[in-house]
Scaffold this motif. Structure first.
Motif, PDB file in Angstrom:
ATOM      1  N   LEU B  11      46.970  40.018  21.237  1.00  0.00           N
ATOM      2  CA  LEU B  11      46.627  41.188  22.057  1.00  0.00           C
ATOM      3  C   LEU B  11      46.064  42.306  21.178  1.00  0.00           C
ATOM      4  CD1 LEU B  11      49.662  41.287  24.540  1.00  0.00           C
ATOM      5  CD2 LEU B  11      47.289  40.777  25.126  1.00  0.00           C
ATOM      6  N   ARG B  12      46.702  42.561  20.036  1.00  0.00           N
ATOM      7  CA  ARG B  12      46.228  43.640  19.147  1.00  0.00           C
ATOM      8  C   ARG B  12      44.801  43.353  18.681  1.00  0.00           C
ATOM      9  NH1 ARG B  12      51.659  44.561  17.578  1.00  0.00           N
ATOM     10  NH2 ARG B  12      52.201  46.292  18.945  1.00  0.00           N
ATOM     11  N   GLU B  13      44.595  42.125  18.252  1.00  0.00           N
ATOM     12  CA  GLU B  13      43.283  41.739  17.729  1.00  0.00           C
ATOM     13  C   GLU B  13      42.220  41.818  18.828  1.00  0.00           C
ATOM     14  OE1 GLU B  13      43.146  38.121  14.922  1.00  0.00           O
ATOM     15  OE2 GLU B  13      42.264  37.451  16.803  1.00  0.00           O
ATOM     16  N   TRP B  14      42.593  41.383  19.999  1.00  0.00           N
ATOM     17  CA  TRP B  14      41.656  41.346  21.133  1.00  0.00           C
ATOM     18  C   TRP B  14      41.268  42.763  21.555  1.00  0.00           C
ATOM     19  CZ3 TRP B  14      42.919  38.793  26.542  1.00  0.00           C
ATOM     20  CH2 TRP B  14      41.732  38.331  27.105  1.00  0.00           C
ATOM     21  N   ALA B  15      42.261  43.654  21.586  1.00  0.00           N
ATOM     22  CA  ALA B  15      41.993  45.044  22.011  1.00  0.00           C
ATOM     23  C   ALA B  15      40.974  45.711  21.095  1.00  0.00           C
ATOM     24  CB  ALA B  15      43.293  45.847  22.029  1.00  0.00           C
ATOM     25  N   GLN B  16      40.972  45.294  19.817  1.00  0.00           N
ATOM     26  CA  GLN B  16      40.038  45.894  18.857  1.00  0.00           C
ATOM     27  C   GLN B  16      38.587  45.600  19.218  1.00  0.00           C
ATOM     28  OE1 GLN B  16      40.943  47.630  15.954  1.00  0.00           O
ATOM     29  NE2 GLN B  16      42.998  47.598  16.788  1.00  0.00           N
ATOM     30  N   GLU B  17      38.378  44.573  20.016  1.00  0.00           N
ATOM     31  CA  GLU B  17      37.002  44.180  20.317  1.00  0.00           C
ATOM     32  C   GLU B  17      36.374  45.006  21.430  1.00  0.00           C
ATOM     33  OE1 GLU B  17      36.665  39.983  20.868  1.00  0.00           O
ATOM     34  OE2 GLU B  17      37.587  39.557  18.937  1.00  0.00           O
ATOM     35  N   ALA B  18      37.186  45.837  22.089  1.00  0.00           N
ATOM     36  CA  ALA B  18      36.636  46.679  23.160  1.00  0.00           C
ATOM     37  C   ALA B  18      35.665  47.686  22.555  1.00  0.00           C
ATOM     38  CB  ALA B  18      37.763  47.407  23.884  1.00  0.00           C
ATOM     39  N   ARG B  19      34.555  47.877  23.203  1.00  0.00           N
ATOM     40  CA  ARG B  19      33.589  48.881  22.739  1.00  0.00           C
ATOM     41  C   ARG B  19      33.755  50.132  23.593  1.00  0.00           C
ATOM     42  NH1 ARG B  19      30.726  44.472  23.731  1.00  0.00           N
ATOM     43  NH2 ARG B  19      29.595  45.437  25.440  1.00  0.00           N
ATOM     44  N   VAL B  20      33.834  51.274  22.930  1.00  0.00           N
ATOM     45  CA  VAL B  20      33.983  52.528  23.679  1.00  0.00           C
ATOM     46  C   VAL B  20      32.596  52.959  24.147  1.00  0.00           C
ATOM     47  CG1 VAL B  20      34.718  54.921  23.588  1.00  0.00           C
ATOM     48  CG2 VAL B  20      35.979  53.182  22.308  1.00  0.00           C
ATOM     49  N   PRO B  21      32.384  53.035  25.455  1.00  0.00           N
ATOM     50  CA  PRO B  21      31.047  53.415  25.928  1.00  0.00           C
ATOM     51  C   PRO B  21      30.813  54.912  25.703  1.00  0.00           C
ATOM     52  CG  PRO B  21      32.544  53.196  27.777  1.00  0.00           C
ATOM     53  CD  PRO B  21      33.326  52.812  26.546  1.00  0.00           C
ATOM     54  N   PRO B  22      29.580  55.310  25.506  1.00  0.00           N
ATOM     55  CA  PRO B  22      29.306  56.736  25.324  1.00  0.00           C
ATOM     56  C   PRO B  22      29.448  57.502  26.634  1.00  0.00           C
ATOM     57  CG  PRO B  22      27.264  55.498  25.394  1.00  0.00           C
ATOM     58  CD  PRO B  22      28.373  54.497  25.437  1.00  0.00           C
ATOM     59  N   GLY B  23      29.754  58.787  26.530  1.00  0.00           N
ATOM     60  CA  GLY B  23      29.696  59.674  27.695  1.00  0.00           C
ATOM     61  C   GLY B  23      30.817  59.506  28.694  1.00  0.00           C
ATOM     62  N   LEU B  24      31.978  58.977  28.262  1.00  0.00           N
ATOM     63  CA  LEU B  24      33.090  58.788  29.208  1.00  0.00           C
ATOM     64  C   LEU B  24      33.511  60.103  29.854  1.00  0.00           C
ATOM     65  CD1 LEU B  24      35.501  56.286  27.416  1.00  0.00           C
ATOM     66  CD2 LEU B  24      34.488  56.014  29.679  1.00  0.00           C
ATOM     67  N   ALA B  25      33.715  61.112  29.014  1.00  0.00           N
ATOM     68  CA  ALA B  25      34.188  62.405  29.540  1.00  0.00           C
ATOM     69  C   ALA B  25      33.158  62.982  30.493  1.00  0.00           C
ATOM     70  CB  ALA B  25      34.467  63.364  28.391  1.00  0.00           C
ATOM     71  N   GLY B  26      31.907  62.938  30.086  1.00  0.00           N
ATOM     72  CA  GLY B  26      30.834  63.506  30.908  1.00  0.00           C
ATOM     73  C   GLY B  26      30.747  62.832  32.260  1.00  0.00           C
ATOM     74  N   ARG B  27      30.905  61.508  32.262  1.00  0.00           N
ATOM     75  CA  ARG B  27      30.802  60.785  33.534  1.00  0.00           C
ATOM     76  C   ARG B  27      31.960  61.136  34.459  1.00  0.00           C
ATOM     77  NH1 ARG B  27      29.848  54.641  32.336  1.00  0.00           N
ATOM     78  NH2 ARG B  27      30.100  55.165  30.159  1.00  0.00           N
ATOM     79  N   ALA B  28      33.156  61.283  33.878  1.00  0.00           N
ATOM     80  CA  ALA B  28      34.319  61.635  34.705  1.00  0.00           C
ATOM     81  C   ALA B  28      34.111  63.021  35.325  1.00  0.00           C
ATOM     82  CB  ALA B  28      35.587  61.608  33.866  1.00  0.00           C
ATOM     83  N   LEU B  29      33.622  63.944  34.510  1.00  0.00           N
ATOM     84  CA  LEU B  29      33.385  65.299  35.023  1.00  0.00           C
ATOM     85  C   LEU B  29      32.281  65.294  36.078  1.00  0.00           C
ATOM     86  CD1 LEU B  29      33.610  67.081  31.586  1.00  0.00           C
ATOM     87  CD2 LEU B  29      35.132  67.511  33.526  1.00  0.00           C
ATOM     88  N   ARG B  30      31.287  64.448  35.844  1.00  0.00           N
ATOM     89  CA  ARG B  30      30.161  64.401  36.775  1.00  0.00           C
ATOM     90  C   ARG B  30      30.603  63.854  38.132  1.00  0.00           C
ATOM     91  NH1 ARG B  30      25.551  61.305  34.077  1.00  0.00           N
ATOM     92  NH2 ARG B  30      26.819  59.542  34.693  1.00  0.00           N
ATOM     93  N   ARG B  31      31.458  62.837  38.100  1.00  0.00           N
ATOM     94  CA  ARG B  31      31.980  62.277  39.359  1.00  0.00           C
ATOM     95  C   ARG B  31      32.659  63.371  40.174  1.00  0.00           C
ATOM     96  NH1 ARG B  31      35.192  56.563  39.231  1.00  0.00           N
ATOM     97  NH2 ARG B  31      33.711  55.354  38.047  1.00  0.00           N
ATOM     98  N   ARG B  32      33.459  64.173  39.434  1.00  0.00           N
ATOM     99  CA  ARG B  32      34.197  65.237  40.117  1.00  0.00           C
ATOM    100  C   ARG B  32      33.233  66.240  40.715  1.00  0.00           C
ATOM    101  NH1 ARG B  32      35.973  69.992  37.719  1.00  0.00           N
ATOM    102  NH2 ARG B  32      37.652  71.051  38.806  1.00  0.00           N
ATOM    103  N   ARG B  33      32.182  66.584  39.919  1.00  0.00           N
ATOM    104  CA  ARG B  33      31.223  67.575  40.428  1.00  0.00           C
ATOM    105  C   ARG B  33      30.495  67.049  41.648  1.00  0.00           C
ATOM    106  NH1 ARG B  33      29.649  68.883  34.337  1.00  0.00           N
ATOM    107  NH2 ARG B  33      31.184  70.486  34.003  1.00  0.00           N
ATOM    108  N   ARG B  34      30.174  65.736  41.606  1.00  0.00           N
ATOM    109  CA  ARG B  34      29.503  65.156  42.766  1.00  0.00           C
ATOM    110  C   ARG B  34      30.375  65.291  44.011  1.00  0.00           C
ATOM    111  NH1 ARG B  34      27.499  59.881  40.030  1.00  0.00           N
ATOM    112  NH2 ARG B  34      25.616  60.623  39.059  1.00  0.00           N
TER     113      ARG B  34
END
Lengths: 166, 403
Positions: B11-34
């Motif tokens: 599980l630890r090794e597998w979790a490391q393979e996740a890629r963090v997408p850019p703009g997470l915070a911005g997208r969350a804020l944008r959803r709220r604004r919409r």
């Protein structure tokens, strides 16, 4: 949310998103897109309550667990089969230990979201059964039986595990 | 190894393979604004549209884009976050709402701070906000460098810390990296060719802003050895990169901190700064040294706007002590217009420029705002709010791009 709160939210996401994304990735069985959706949904939810939440990371984690299980509960989700890991990985020179871990990943990916969530809470987050039960919203007995069934299914999916000590 | 341990490690090794997408915070804020925008109802849509039109200044003709430029369609006029604030321009600093005039727009802006690195040196770390075509706002992205292509649909990105081992192509609409181009030599700068088809990235062996400051005010510093082995030319459509090695700069000021390579205005050459005259060395795209482009002058590099879209006029400095800028006839050098501005940054069309204007009586040249000015010096509109001091950490700097 005022400008200062928004800045704090952005900082939180910048600092904690690798860990949160790792968790989302495990909960979705290694599906990058589904993991992004899951984390994005959780972040969108916390934005609305940002000023009231004391421990944002715990809150986001809890939302992700609940969200993942509730998505699975809905009928349309249940029709989908998530297969982020190729059923037949290409053959190349690997050690038995690597083979075992890849097989374990494939088996984990084929568990139900609820079974996988229990194993992630138990083995990845290292939480005691009581805490797992609180997060999952069920009894300790249900956690135990779900974990037991999950491990049995892992063994059934991959004969290699039969050789491992329980 | 027992099963518990095996599952934990997997599980630890597998979790490391996740890629963090850019703009997470911005997208969350944008959803709220919409969501908020929808709740506010259609009555405010008219107000939003009116303000949007005011921001994308009317009456300015779109200039001809260079041949081959990827052009956006009609500029989007539906920013979603302006319904709460119709004092649109004076407080738009750093820009929250899309700023555009004629053929150019602020495609991105960055704020910067000093950051101490593990190697004991301090570097300049920029935080970038990039134009979001779907909302008409600027959203934070987690990259060390971003360069938006003409047309405002795609950007090239480098990951932090610099230099970076790969160049990403970011789709501004979906905010997803559509391709990563791996490089053998790490790069610290990236720029689009004027026609938006190629990228120029300068290779460095360490962040070129590295320095060890001797005093708190950072007035003196020691620069570590910084090697600049060459540059990459990247074909964006083919996702292929060609490396060209380059000799170290000639003896002089630029040897300690080699400057990045840049495109010429017509995209036919690349150049680097060099001490003495003529001030820059030009190369063709095969790496051969060539003469400067026709009409190029050393002074021209200090006035960013350069030639007007039709090539008839040239932005130039004004008389000291200023603030003053001039527009000259490109053929004769005769002054066509004078403006009370600090700098001429970009041509909006053949009659209008985006300029940097200092505040009040210009007691502090670094307290300034971007305005739209006519060639004859008439100020048409203020485009952004004023910065207090553009030289201090935390201040913001825009990037203008053809749209």
């Amino acid at each position: 949310m005022d400008a200062a709160e928004e800045r704090r939210f952005r900082e939180f996401v910048a600092v904690r998103s690798p860990a949160l994304m790792g968790l989302a990735y495990l909960l979705t069985g290694g599906d990058q897109h589904a993991a992004e959706d899951l984390l994005q949904t959780a972040l969108a939810k916390i934005v609305d309550r940002w000023s009231k939440v004391e421990d944002p990371e715990a809150y986001v984690r809890r939302i992700m667990y609940h969200q993942q299980i509730s998505w699975w509960r809905s009928a349309w989700r249940r029709r989908e089969t998530v297969a982020a890991v190729l059923p037949e990985p290409p053959e190349y020179d690997r050690s038995p230990a690597v083979d075992l871990r890849l097989a374990l990943r494939q088996a984990l990916a084929r568990l139900t979201p609820r079974q996988r969530a229990v194993l992630v809470l138990r083995y990845f987050e290292d939480l005691p059964e009581k805490e797992v039960a609180r997060i999952m919203g069920c009894s300790v007995g249900t956690v135990r039986s779900t974990a037991h069934r999950s491990l049995a299914r892992l063994r059934a999916l991959s004969p290699e595990f039969e050789e491992l000590k329980p | 190894m027992n099963m518990d341990t095996q599952i934990r490690e997997t599980l630890r090794e597998w979790a490391q393979e996740a890629r963090v997408p850019p703009g997470l915070a911005g997208r969350a804020l944008r959803r709220r604004r919409r969501r908020r925008f929808i709740h506010l109802g259609t009555g405010l849509m008219a107000v939003a549209a009116a303000v949007a039109v005011a921001l994308i200044l009317p009456g300015i003709r779109g200039g001809e884009a260079p041949t081959g430029t990827i052009r956006a369609g009609d500029p989007t006029s539906a920013p979603t976050d302006i319904q709460t604030d119709i004092q649109a321009i004076a407080d738009n600093a750093p820009p929250q709402r899309f700023v555009a005039a004629g053929r150019v727009a602020i495609s991105a802006w960055s704020s910067w701070k000093y950051e101490d690195m593990a190697d004991g040196y301090t570097v300049v770390h920029r935080t970038w906000h990039v134009y979001d075509p779907t909302t008409g706002t600027y959203l934070e992205v987690p990259y060390g460098v971003i360069a938006v292509a003409p047309g405002l649909r795609q950007a090239a990105v480098l990951e932090w810390p610099l230099p970076a081992r790969r160049i990403g192509l970011l789709d501004l609409t979906t905010r997803e990296v559509t391709a990563w181009i791996d490089l053998d030599h790490p790069v610290a700068t990236v720029d689009w060719s004027p026609d938006g088809t190629k990228l120029l990235a300068t290779a460095y062996d360490r962040d070129p802003t590295s320095a060890k400051y001797r005093d708190k005010a950072r007035t003196s510093s020691t620069v570590p050895p910084i090697k600049r082995p060459g540059y990459y030319l990247v074909d964006a459509a083919a996702r292929s990169a060609v490396f060209r090695s380059a000799p170290p700069p000639d003896e002089g000021f630029y040897t300690a901190r080699p400057t990045p390579f840049q495109w010429s205005a017509d995209g036919s050459r690349i150049s680097e700064m060099a001490p003495g005259k003529p001030g820059r060395i030009f190369y063709d795209l095969d790496g051969t040294t060539v003469p400067p482009p026709p009409g190029w002058s050393r002074e021209q590099q200090y006035m960013e706007a350069g030639f007007s879209p039709d090539g008839m006029l040239l932005a130039a400095a004004g008389a000291a002590p200023g603030p003053q800028t001039t527009v000259r006839d490109a053929a004769t050098g005769a002054i066509v217009g004078t403006q009370v501005m600090e700098q001429l940054v970009a041509w909006a069309d053949n009659d209008h420029l985006i300029a940097l204007k200092c505040a009040g009586t210009c007691k502090n040249e670094f307290s300034n705002a971007y305005v739209l000015v006519k060639v004859d010096g008439t100020e048409v509109a203020q485009l952004t709010g004023y910065r207090e001091n553009s030289q201090k950490p935390g201040s913001w700097e825009p990037v203008f791009t053809l749209r």
